[in-house]
Write an enzyme that holds these catalytic residues in place. Structure first.
Site, PDB file in Angstrom:
ATOM      1  N   LYS A  14     -71.526  15.261 -15.497  1.00 31.05           N
ATOM      2  CA  LYS A  14     -72.719  15.625 -16.290  1.00 31.05           C
ATOM      3  C   LYS A  14     -73.374  14.362 -16.855  1.00 31.05           C
ATOM      4  O   LYS A  14     -73.314  13.312 -16.218  1.00 31.05           O
ATOM      5  CB  LYS A  14     -72.332  16.645 -17.369  1.00 31.05           C
ATOM      6  CG  LYS A  14     -71.563  17.834 -16.771  1.00 31.05           C
ATOM      7  CD  LYS A  14     -71.426  19.001 -17.668  1.00 31.05           C
ATOM      8  CE  LYS A  14     -70.660  20.094 -16.933  1.00 31.05           C
ATOM      9  NZ  LYS A  14     -70.585  21.334 -17.675  1.00 31.05           N
ATOM     10  N   GLU A 173     -68.895  29.727 -10.769  1.00 31.38           N
ATOM     11  CA  GLU A 173     -68.755  29.263 -12.148  1.00 31.38           C
ATOM     12  C   GLU A 173     -69.345  30.299 -13.102  1.00 31.38           C
ATOM     13  O   GLU A 173     -70.566  30.325 -13.315  1.00 31.38           O
ATOM     14  CB  GLU A 173     -69.500  27.935 -12.339  1.00 31.38           C
ATOM     15  CG  GLU A 173     -68.951  26.793 -11.534  1.00 31.38           C
ATOM     16  CD  GLU A 173     -69.279  25.448 -12.168  1.00 31.38           C
ATOM     17  OE1 GLU A 173     -68.347  24.731 -12.538  1.00 31.38           O
ATOM     18  OE2 GLU A 173     -70.469  25.148 -12.327  1.00 31.38           O
TER      19      GLU A 173
HETATM   20  P1  PGA Z   1     -66.265  22.580 -17.670  1.00 34.46           P
HETATM   21  O1  PGA Z   1     -67.579  22.468 -16.749  1.00 34.46           O
HETATM   22  O2  PGA Z   1     -65.082  22.295 -16.778  1.00 34.46           O
HETATM   23  O3  PGA Z   1     -66.457  21.540 -18.736  1.00 34.46           O
HETATM   24  O4  PGA Z   1     -66.227  23.972 -18.204  1.00 34.46           O
HETATM   25  C1  PGA Z   1     -67.574  22.919 -15.412  1.00 34.46           C
HETATM   26  C2  PGA Z   1     -68.941  22.679 -14.796  1.00 34.46           C
HETATM   27  O5  PGA Z   1     -69.951  22.786 -15.491  1.00 34.46           O
HETATM   28  O6  PGA Z   1     -69.042  22.378 -13.596  1.00 34.46           O
END
Ligand code: PGA
Length: 258
Positions: A14, A173
């Protein structure tokens, strides 16, 4: 089914890590790879666009590790200030691109149709798309999660030919599990992944469906990865927060069952 060729662990960084920290994290991951038994599982590291060139050079020589982008433009090239094309991403050294992440859908109003164009751009430019989708909490609570996911998949990737669909990695997801610390329960994950594989089998064929990688993402970490990855139709994970620490990321890679 425990099919090693389908296995993939992708770390979505991210909007985190400046250049020095990004390089240091990759160096740590590579170091652990060299020291520890991690078997023949593919790894995608997905930093900010601006680090792709540098990190691609850093992982050159590690054939199992590829660099990815977090998004690409739906357009080929032209007057789209701030956008980054799939061709640019490829030329910077990446091999993967995330498409349709829920944060893109939410903060940038991405539609299934735009996502389908991005998938086309990725494939045309020889990038492996990691296509993300999943239901919101409201959709889960109103039991429309299967229908939601069916629409997302149908509208975004089911225009692809047989030879192109096998190039796509799928990443389920559930939006309510992303960054919340709440992981979907094993029976919820298994239900959805079996459903996704059956959609692909109905549209293409069961042998095509058997070749497709389906990842789980959403608060996956080194405590819960083993249980999630032991499920029949789960071929690995798309990892956000837990991919920012080398130890936890490598432990997650090592949680893929033999
Ligand atoms: P997270 O994010 O593992 O921090 O929940 C997963 C993603 O957004 O791909």
């Amino acid at each position: 089914m425990n099919n090693l060729s389908r296995k993939l662990i992708a770390g979505n960084w991210k909007m985190n890590l400046v250049r020095q920290d990004a390089q240091a994290l990759v160096a740590e991951i590579i170091g652990m790879f060299e020291d520890e038994e991690t078997r023949d599982i593919k790894i995608a590291i997905i930093p900010s666009f601006v680090h792709i060139g540098l990190l691609s050079q850093q992982v050159a020589g590690f054939t199992r590790i590829g660099i990815g982008a977090q998004d690409c433009s739906e357009f080929e090239s032209g007057a789209f200030t701030g956008e980054v094309s799939a061709a640019m991403i490829k030329s910077a050294g990446a091999s993967y691109v995330l498409v349709g992440h829920s944060e893109r859908r939410l903060y940038h109003n991405e539609t299934n149709q735009q996502i389908s164009f991005k998938i086309d751009q990725a494939i045309k430019n020889d990038l492996t798309p990691i296509f993300c989708f999943g239901e919101s909490l409201e959709q889960r609570n109103s039991s429309s999660h299967l229908e939601t996911v069916e629409n997302q998949i149908t509208e975004s990737v089911f225009h692809l030919s047989t030879s192109d669909i096998v190039k796509c990695k799928f990443a389920y997801e559930p939006v309510w599990a992303i960054g919340t610390g709440v992981t979907a329960k094993p029976d919820q994950v298994q239900e959805m992944h079996t459903f996704i594989r059956s959609l692909i089998a109905n549209k293409y064929s069961s042998s095509i469906a058997e070749q497709i990688t389906i990842l789980y993402g959403g608060s996956c970490n080194d405590q819960n990865a083993k249980e999630l990855f032991s499920l029949d139709d789960v071929d690995g994970g798309l990892i956000g927060g837990a991919s920012l620490k080398s130890r936890s990321f490598v432990n997650i890679i090592k949680s893929i069952p033999n």
